[in-house]
Design an enzyme around this catalytic site. Structure first.
Site, PDB file in Angstrom:
ATOM      1  N   ASP A 245       0.871  -1.172   0.000  1.00 32.83           N
ATOM      2  CA  ASP A 245       0.000   0.000   0.000  1.00 32.83           C
ATOM      3  C   ASP A 245       0.910   1.225   0.000  1.00 32.83           C
ATOM      4  O   ASP A 245       2.093   1.133   0.353  1.00 32.83           O
ATOM      5  CB  ASP A 245      -0.893  -0.042   1.238  1.00 32.83           C
ATOM      6  CG  ASP A 245      -1.641   1.257   1.462  1.00 32.83           C
ATOM      7  OD1 ASP A 245      -2.345   1.690   0.526  1.00 32.83           O
ATOM      8  OD2 ASP A 245      -1.482   1.846   2.547  1.00 32.83           O
ATOM      9  N   ASP A 247      -0.040   5.253   0.830  1.00 32.72           N
ATOM     10  CA  ASP A 247      -0.239   6.225   1.902  1.00 32.72           C
ATOM     11  C   ASP A 247      -0.452   5.521   3.243  1.00 32.72           C
ATOM     12  O   ASP A 247      -1.331   4.671   3.385  1.00 32.72           O
ATOM     13  CB  ASP A 247      -1.437   7.120   1.591  1.00 32.72           C
ATOM     14  CG  ASP A 247      -1.246   7.890   0.287  1.00 32.72           C
ATOM     15  OD1 ASP A 247      -0.096   8.244  -0.026  1.00 32.72           O
ATOM     16  OD2 ASP A 247      -2.247   8.113  -0.423  1.00 32.72           O
TER      17      ASP A 247
END
Length: 402
Positions: A245, A247
């Protein structure tokens, strides 16, 4: 010390392949078939390009029209491929003369008939300010076919030519180098060999660095090693991936983060990506980008942010193979991005599935690291192991799960 950025690779593809006999009579050695219509050079160029390079120069000689027809002007994993024709054989150093006006100040160089799978960008970390070159070394069980490279404290101290007396384990040149353009000044006459003329001179001056790697290594110079490559290269090209992932996992999440100046890495994030690279795994980012859907920024802003991430990583000898983003959202302000439940938007696994379709990824051995439950759910739906990042040293978490 930050590593120099590697933007360009030069691959020597002009060899005649005389030891292959009739197999190479009408085909350049790097275009030897491996699997179906896939050629050795296909695998090699793709593996180089995935490291984030922008340009790959193929210096072609013997039957170079076949190289040109297959590769000239192609883009592979974002890298532009340019074929440079040698008017006559000039040796492995002399070949660079024909591309002199195109060479970067620092560039990667590789032999087009050998596969050495390692983190190419890590080679830049060995190149000192006063060095003109750095060699990637590989330890083999029997050095008689290759010759030996003696090194100490990151410096090449001697080369030993091929000889029956070299039986037994030794370090050899893996046929991948990082060079400064200034080596051209050492080429006084053609033909000129980089292995037997340039490198010994650099060694004598203490200006040739070396670093060892343990990735898969094979050359296709002999009929039996070509057969070995045909059996093993497709397997070697497949590898697990670590999906990240973005952020909150790789960079601090300030809320719809998209400005270059707001790129702040989480603790250990750069080292985590480098660890994935050094382990020989694909590094893939999968990120929901609802800010695009909401009209807070556009994809060009996001692309600039990703370009900055890649530039920073390159200075640390690291890279991301691919970034997949989902700009769709059920409540999008921008109509074209409005979708009630787009298959790419996590927790749906669409981005992961697209990556697995695009890259030779070993699904069962891959994993995803994210900071939210929706990341882990996306991993579960794709049949991957999910690992929750809850802050702290991301590199330690990655190393514990590789």
């Amino acid at each position: 010390m930050m590593a120099p950025t590697i933007r360009q690779a030069v691959v020597l593809v002009g060899g005649r392949g005389t030891r292959l006999g009739d197999l190479a009579r009408d085909t350049p050695k790097p275009l030897m078939p491996i699997e179906g219509d896939r050629r050795f050079l296909d695998y090699l160029v793709e593996n180089i390009a995935r490291h984030g390079l922008e340009e790959i120069l193929l210096i072609a000689g013997h039957l170079g029209d076949q190289i040109e027809d297959r590769y000239q002007g192609r883009r592979i994993h974002g890298a532009e491929v340019v074929v440079v024709r040698e008017p006559e054989a000039a040796g492995t150093a002399g070949a660079l003369v024909h591309a002199a006006d195109r060479l970067d100040e620092v560039f990667l160089m590789a032999n087009g008939d050998s596969w050495f799978d390692f983190n190419y960008l890590a080679l830049a970390t060995a190149l000192g300010a006063d060095d003109e070159g750095a060699l990637a070394l590989r330890r083999v069980e029997d050095a008689r076919r290759y010759g030996r490279v003696d090194h100490r404290n990151g410096r090449v101290i001697a080369f030993r030519e091929k000889d029956e007396s070299l039986s037994g384990p030794a370090w050899i040149s893996g046929g991948v180098y990082l060079l400064r353009r200034s080596v051209l000044e050492r080429i006084k006459a053609l033909p000129c060999s980089i292995e037997s003329e340039i490198f010994p001179a650099l060694t004598a001056e203490g200006r040739l660095a070396a670093i060892g790697f343990d990735g898969d290594f094979i050359d296709i110079g002999l009929p039996d090693t070509l057969a070995q490559a045909q059996a093993e290269i497709p397997r070697m090209a497949r590898r697990p991936a670590v999906f990240f992932d973005r952020d909150g996992t790789l960079n601090l999440d300030a809320g719809y983060t998209h400005r270059v100046e707001d790129l702040h890495w989480t603790p250990g994030a750069i080292a985590a990506i480098r660890a994935v690279n050094d382990a020989g795994r694909f590094c893939i980012v999968v990120t929901n980008q609802a800010g695009v859907a909401r009209g807070l920024y556009d994809e060009a802003d996001m692309d600039a942010f990703h370009a900055e991430m890649r530039a920073v990583l390159a200075r640390h000898g690291a890279h991301i193979d691919a970034i997949y983003h989902c700009p769709f959202h059920a409540e999008a302000a921008v109509e074209k991005w409005r979708h009630p439940d787009h298959p790419d938007r996590k927790p749906n696994p669409g981005m992961i599935e697209r990556a697995i379709a695009d890259w030779p990824i070993e699904r069962q051995a891959s994993l995803l690291i994210g900071d939210r439950d929706l990341d882990l759910e996306a991993a579960r739906r794709a049949g991957l192991r999910g690992v929750l990042y809850e802050g702290g040293d991301l590199a330690a978490l990655v190393r514990a799960n590789l």
